[in-house]
Every structure is written in C-alpha cells, then in structure tokens.
Design a protein around this motif. Structure first.
Motif, PDB file in Angstrom:
ATOM      1  N   ARG A  20     -11.459   1.073  -6.840  1.00 56.22           N
ATOM      2  CA  ARG A  20     -10.758   0.448  -7.640  1.00 56.22           C
ATOM      3  C   ARG A  20     -10.386   1.130  -9.115  1.00 56.22           C
ATOM      4  O   ARG A  20     -10.411   0.626  -9.931  1.00 56.22           O
ATOM      5  CB  ARG A  20     -10.968  -1.013  -7.595  1.00 56.22           C
ATOM      6  CG  ARG A  20     -10.035  -2.093  -8.472  1.00 56.22           C
ATOM      7  CD  ARG A  20     -10.757  -3.480  -8.551  1.00 56.22           C
ATOM      8  NE  ARG A  20      -9.938  -4.477  -9.211  1.00 56.22           N
ATOM      9  CZ  ARG A  20      -8.872  -4.817  -8.624  1.00 56.22           C
ATOM     10  NH1 ARG A  20      -8.620  -4.879  -7.639  1.00 56.22           N
ATOM     11  NH2 ARG A  20      -8.104  -5.970  -9.292  1.00 56.22           N
ATOM     12  N   TRP A  22      -8.859   3.481 -11.921  1.00 60.24           N
ATOM     13  CA  TRP A  22      -7.572   4.234 -12.787  1.00 60.24           C
ATOM     14  C   TRP A  22      -7.930   5.747 -12.851  1.00 60.24           C
ATOM     15  O   TRP A  22      -9.153   5.963 -13.243  1.00 60.24           O
ATOM     16  CB  TRP A  22      -7.633   3.671 -14.029  1.00 60.24           C
ATOM     17  CG  TRP A  22      -7.091   2.151 -14.238  1.00 60.24           C
ATOM     18  CD1 TRP A  22      -7.713   1.030 -13.681  1.00 60.24           C
ATOM     19  CD2 TRP A  22      -6.003   1.522 -15.059  1.00 60.24           C
ATOM     20  NE1 TRP A  22      -6.919  -0.069 -13.845  1.00 60.24           N
ATOM     21  CE2 TRP A  22      -6.015   0.330 -15.153  1.00 60.24           C
ATOM     22  CE3 TRP A  22      -5.031   2.354 -15.833  1.00 60.24           C
ATOM     23  CZ2 TRP A  22      -5.210  -0.790 -15.336  1.00 60.24           C
ATOM     24  CZ3 TRP A  22      -4.085   1.366 -16.233  1.00 60.24           C
ATOM     25  CH2 TRP A  22      -4.094  -0.048 -16.072  1.00 60.24           C
ATOM     26  N   PRO A  66      -2.053   1.575 -11.933  1.00 63.23           N
ATOM     27  CA  PRO A  66      -2.361   1.369 -10.489  1.00 63.23           C
ATOM     28  C   PRO A  66      -1.289   1.239  -9.548  1.00 63.23           C
ATOM     29  O   PRO A  66      -0.020   0.858  -9.894  1.00 63.23           O
ATOM     30  CB  PRO A  66      -3.072  -0.051 -10.638  1.00 63.23           C
ATOM     31  CG  PRO A  66      -3.740  -0.054 -11.962  1.00 63.23           C
ATOM     32  CD  PRO A  66      -2.635   0.505 -12.712  1.00 63.23           C
ATOM     33  N   SER A  71      -4.405   6.376  -8.811  1.00 65.23           N
ATOM     34  CA  SER A  71      -4.786   5.325  -9.247  1.00 65.23           C
ATOM     35  C   SER A  71      -4.683   4.108  -7.953  1.00 65.23           C
ATOM     36  O   SER A  71      -3.837   4.031  -7.438  1.00 65.23           O
ATOM     37  CB  SER A  71      -4.080   4.547 -10.580  1.00 65.23           C
ATOM     38  OG  SER A  71      -4.463   5.517 -11.768  1.00 65.23           O
ATOM     39  N   ARG A  73      -4.237   1.457  -5.337  1.00 64.47           N
ATOM     40  CA  ARG A  73      -3.101   0.253  -5.078  1.00 64.47           C
ATOM     41  C   ARG A  73      -3.968  -1.199  -5.366  1.00 64.47           C
ATOM     42  O   ARG A  73      -5.081  -1.129  -5.036  1.00 64.47           O
ATOM     43  CB  ARG A  73      -2.612   0.464  -3.649  1.00 64.47           C
ATOM     44  CG  ARG A  73      -1.772   1.611  -3.621  1.00 64.47           C
ATOM     45  CD  ARG A  73      -1.248   1.726  -2.228  1.00 64.47           C
ATOM     46  NE  ARG A  73      -0.139   0.418  -1.962  1.00 64.47           N
ATOM     47  CZ  ARG A  73       1.229   0.474  -2.312  1.00 64.47           C
ATOM     48  NH1 ARG A  73       1.717   1.845  -2.972  1.00 64.47           N
ATOM     49  NH2 ARG A  73       1.878  -0.290  -2.315  1.00 64.47           N
ATOM     50  N   ARG A  74      -3.137  -2.217  -5.534  1.00 68.98           N
ATOM     51  CA  ARG A  74      -3.640  -3.665  -5.788  1.00 68.98           C
ATOM     52  C   ARG A  74      -3.010  -4.553  -4.936  1.00 68.98           C
ATOM     53  O   ARG A  74      -1.763  -4.117  -4.406  1.00 68.98           O
ATOM     54  CB  ARG A  74      -3.625  -3.921  -7.211  1.00 68.98           C
ATOM     55  CG  ARG A  74      -4.331  -3.104  -8.046  1.00 68.98           C
ATOM     56  CD  ARG A  74      -5.707  -2.910  -8.004  1.00 68.98           C
ATOM     57  NE  ARG A  74      -6.371  -1.928  -9.069  1.00 68.98           N
ATOM     58  CZ  ARG A  74      -6.677  -2.072 -10.178  1.00 68.98           C
ATOM     59  NH1 ARG A  74      -6.186  -3.472 -10.529  1.00 68.98           N
ATOM     60  NH2 ARG A  74      -7.266  -1.325 -10.990  1.00 68.98           N
ATOM     61  N   GLN A  75      -3.484  -5.601  -4.562  1.00 64.59           N
ATOM     62  CA  GLN A  75      -2.409  -6.884  -3.800  1.00 64.59           C
ATOM     63  C   GLN A  75      -1.639  -6.958  -4.835  1.00 64.59           C
ATOM     64  O   GLN A  75      -0.600  -7.569  -4.628  1.00 64.59           O
ATOM     65  CB  GLN A  75      -3.403  -7.747  -3.298  1.00 64.59           C
ATOM     66  CG  GLN A  75      -4.213  -7.338  -2.229  1.00 64.59           C
ATOM     67  CD  GLN A  75      -5.092  -8.367  -1.343  1.00 64.59           C
ATOM     68  OE1 GLN A  75      -5.283  -9.406  -2.184  1.00 64.59           O
ATOM     69  NE2 GLN A  75      -5.487  -8.255  -0.284  1.00 64.59           N
ATOM     70  N   THR A  76      -2.054  -7.307  -6.384  1.00 69.75           N
ATOM     71  CA  THR A  76      -1.083  -7.891  -7.228  1.00 69.75           C
ATOM     72  C   THR A  76      -1.200  -7.180  -8.707  1.00 69.75           C
ATOM     73  O   THR A  76      -2.217  -6.081  -8.704  1.00 69.75           O
ATOM     74  CB  THR A  76      -1.360  -9.280  -7.799  1.00 69.75           C
ATOM     75  OG1 THR A  76      -2.872  -9.340  -8.080  1.00 69.75           O
ATOM     76  CG2 THR A  76      -1.301 -10.066  -6.481  1.00 69.75           C
ATOM     77  N   TYR A  77      -0.569  -7.034  -9.256  1.00 74.05           N
ATOM     78  CA  TYR A  77      -0.257  -6.318 -10.642  1.00 74.05           C
ATOM     79  C   TYR A  77       0.105  -7.258 -11.521  1.00 74.05           C
ATOM     80  O   TYR A  77       1.137  -6.863 -12.426  1.00 74.05           O
ATOM     81  CB  TYR A  77       0.922  -4.785 -10.388  1.00 74.05           C
ATOM     82  CG  TYR A  77       0.452  -3.999  -9.339  1.00 74.05           C
ATOM     83  CD1 TYR A  77      -0.417  -2.858  -9.578  1.00 74.05           C
ATOM     84  CD2 TYR A  77       1.033  -4.281  -8.011  1.00 74.05           C
ATOM     85  CE1 TYR A  77      -0.564  -2.070  -8.335  1.00 74.05           C
ATOM     86  CE2 TYR A  77       0.740  -3.455  -6.903  1.00 74.05           C
ATOM     87  CZ  TYR A  77      -0.095  -2.359  -6.958  1.00 74.05           C
ATOM     88  OH  TYR A  77      -0.335  -1.562  -6.276  1.00 74.05           O
ATOM     89  N   LEU A  82      -4.108  -6.181 -15.833  1.00 66.80           N
ATOM     90  CA  LEU A  82      -4.112  -4.767 -15.909  1.00 66.80           C
ATOM     91  C   LEU A  82      -4.469  -4.456 -17.583  1.00 66.80           C
ATOM     92  O   LEU A  82      -5.079  -3.436 -17.895  1.00 66.80           O
ATOM     93  CB  LEU A  82      -2.532  -4.229 -15.757  1.00 66.80           C
ATOM     94  CG  LEU A  82      -2.089  -4.171 -14.178  1.00 66.80           C
ATOM     95  CD1 LEU A  82      -0.804  -3.798 -14.331  1.00 66.80           C
ATOM     96  CD2 LEU A  82      -2.853  -3.554 -13.323  1.00 66.80           C
ATOM     97  N   GLU A  85      -8.478  -4.376 -17.852  1.00 68.95           N
ATOM     98  CA  GLU A  85      -8.808  -3.256 -17.261  1.00 68.95           C
ATOM     99  C   GLU A  85      -8.652  -2.112 -18.133  1.00 68.95           C
ATOM    100  O   GLU A  85      -9.577  -1.411 -18.422  1.00 68.95           O
ATOM    101  CB  GLU A  85      -8.307  -3.055 -15.970  1.00 68.95           C
ATOM    102  CG  GLU A  85      -8.903  -4.030 -15.075  1.00 68.95           C
ATOM    103  CD  GLU A  85      -8.401  -3.659 -13.330  1.00 68.95           C
ATOM    104  OE1 GLU A  85      -7.955  -2.633 -13.135  1.00 68.95           O
ATOM    105  OE2 GLU A  85      -8.535  -4.718 -12.661  1.00 68.95           O
TER     106      GLU A  85
END
Length: 250
Positions: A20, A22, A66, A71, A73-77, A82, A85
């Motif tokens: 996970r 960056w 991300p 960096s 990938r995410r399910q949501t941004y 963000l 983080e």
C-alpha cells in the motif's frame, strides 16, 4: 581523496510498504520540506527539473499519487484519506519544519485540504481551476502536455488509465471556498500559466497570484528558472503571529 561513490542527486523511496505504498523521490536535506504533488494522470517526473534546482535550499519530495507510477492502486481515492497518508509520510521523514505543499492542477484540492488539517508553511497551487474535464481526451486537451518544451516533454507523459479521473472525482470537484477558510494560517501562492478567471484570484489579503503568460498548463516545465525562484520565495519565514496547526503525524 576518497574513492567512495558520491550519493545520487535523486533518491527513490517507498512508504510505508510495497502493498500500500506511495513511491516518491527526494533531493537534498537542507531544512524545510517542499512537497510536490503532480496533477492527476501525471507523475512525479513533472517536478524533476524544479526539484533538482531546489535541492540546495530545501528537502525536496515529489510523490506519485496512488494509482500512478509504482504508487499502489486503491479501491477508493478519498481526498481526506490521501491527505492523512501524505501527512504521515512527511512525519516519517522526521523534519521539524512545517512543509511547503505544491500541487498541480486538480491536486490543488489535496494541498488546500492538507493545510486545513495540518501545519503548512505555504501552499502553492499551479494552474488550479474548478471542474476540469473528466474524460481523458478533454482533460489532456485542457492540460496541454504537448506545449511543454521539447527537452522536458518526456517528463509530462500522462498515464493511459483514464479511469483515474473518475476515481479521483473528489479532487476534480474543487471547493474554491476552502481557499478562504485556510489562507490565514500560511503563505499562499497561486501560479497560473495564463490569466485565470476572476473567481480564482486569492480571496485572502496575503494571497499572491502570479501569471507566467506561457502556453499550456505546465509552468514548472515551461519556465523552470522562474518557477524555482517563486518556490524559493515562499521558503522565507512567515508571519510569526499566525496561529499554529498540528504538525503532520500529531
């Protein structure tokens, strides 16, 4: 004479781990951090020319958002997540000074949100406009990466993943009112390649706006020396009477 190899000018790192992460680059270790956030669909390479010139004046950090580059990938941004983080990443560098946050295009939403939640010495937005196109062809026409000088054009290569525009819709829907809410706590500079609409001019009396009169929307690559000088100008101490906010990580 030492036969030890010289350290590289740019160092690539990952935070906090590969799952996970960056991914980001750093230059120099000379005090106040300057954190560069690229525009959505673009990578941290768009800051390389300026970052290299700033390395003797600051601790320079350029991140890939991300879903971009390496960096994760995410399910949501979600912008709030963000920003939290990013604040943790900065805190992990253990630099005591509040950062200068520089954000390009729609990522200005993240810079302004950061300054509303954490201590920031300055926020610099670059060609930030509300409601840019959300389709990839329209967005790229809006950003005009082809206008970047030929020697830097490879640094402004967009990702092919147009779905990121929808995933980052929280950044694309910029709240210009946030400028007024947080501007009193830090220096504020808005840089535009061409004159912006009147509604985008800084609302705070201490906010500055600079227009470069260059083509496209990549002034950090179209006018490298001028952009570097403008970032150096915000490294100077701010008004000591300004109220403090919690440092990243606290």
């Amino acid at each position: 004479m030492s036969d030890q190899p010289l350290p590289p000018v740019r160092v690539t790192r990952q935070w906090p781990d590969r799952r996970r992460c960056w991914e980001y680059d750093t230059w120099g270790s000379h005090g106040r951090p300057v954190v560069f956030i690229p525009a959505i669909l673009f990578g941290r390479t768009s800051w390389w020319a300026v970052a290299a010139d700033l390395r003797l004046h600051a601790t320079v950090i350029a991140v890939d958002l991300p879903g971009h580059g390496n960096s994760a990938r995410r399910q949501t941004y979600e912008p709030h997540l963000l920003v939290d983080e990013l604040a943790a990443l900065i805190a992990d560098l253990r630099i005591p000074q509040a950062p200068v946050i520089v954000a390009h295009g729609p990522s200005a939403t993240l810079a302004e949100l950061f300054a509303s939640r954490y201590a920031a010495h300055a926020v610099v937005t670059v060609d930030a406009e509300p409601d840019p196109p959300v389709d990839r062809p329209g967005y790229l026409q809006h950003m005009q990466p082809a206008s970047v000088p030929r020697q830097y054009r490879s640094l402004a290569t967009p990702t092919d993943d147009g779905c990121l525009l929808h995933a980052y819709r929280g950044c694309l829907q910029r709240d210009t009112a946030s400028t007024t809410r947080v501007a009193a706590n830090h220096q504020r500079l808005a840089i535009h390649s061409s004159p912006p609409a009147a509604r985008l001019r800084p609302a705070a009396p201490d906010g500055r706006l600079i227009v470069y009169d260059v083509p496209g929307r990549f002034p950090q690559l179209s006018a490298v020396d001028r952009f570097t000088a403008d970032i150096r100008s915000v490294l100077r101490p701010r008004n000591p009477s300004a109220p403090a906010r919690p440092e990243p990580g606290h």
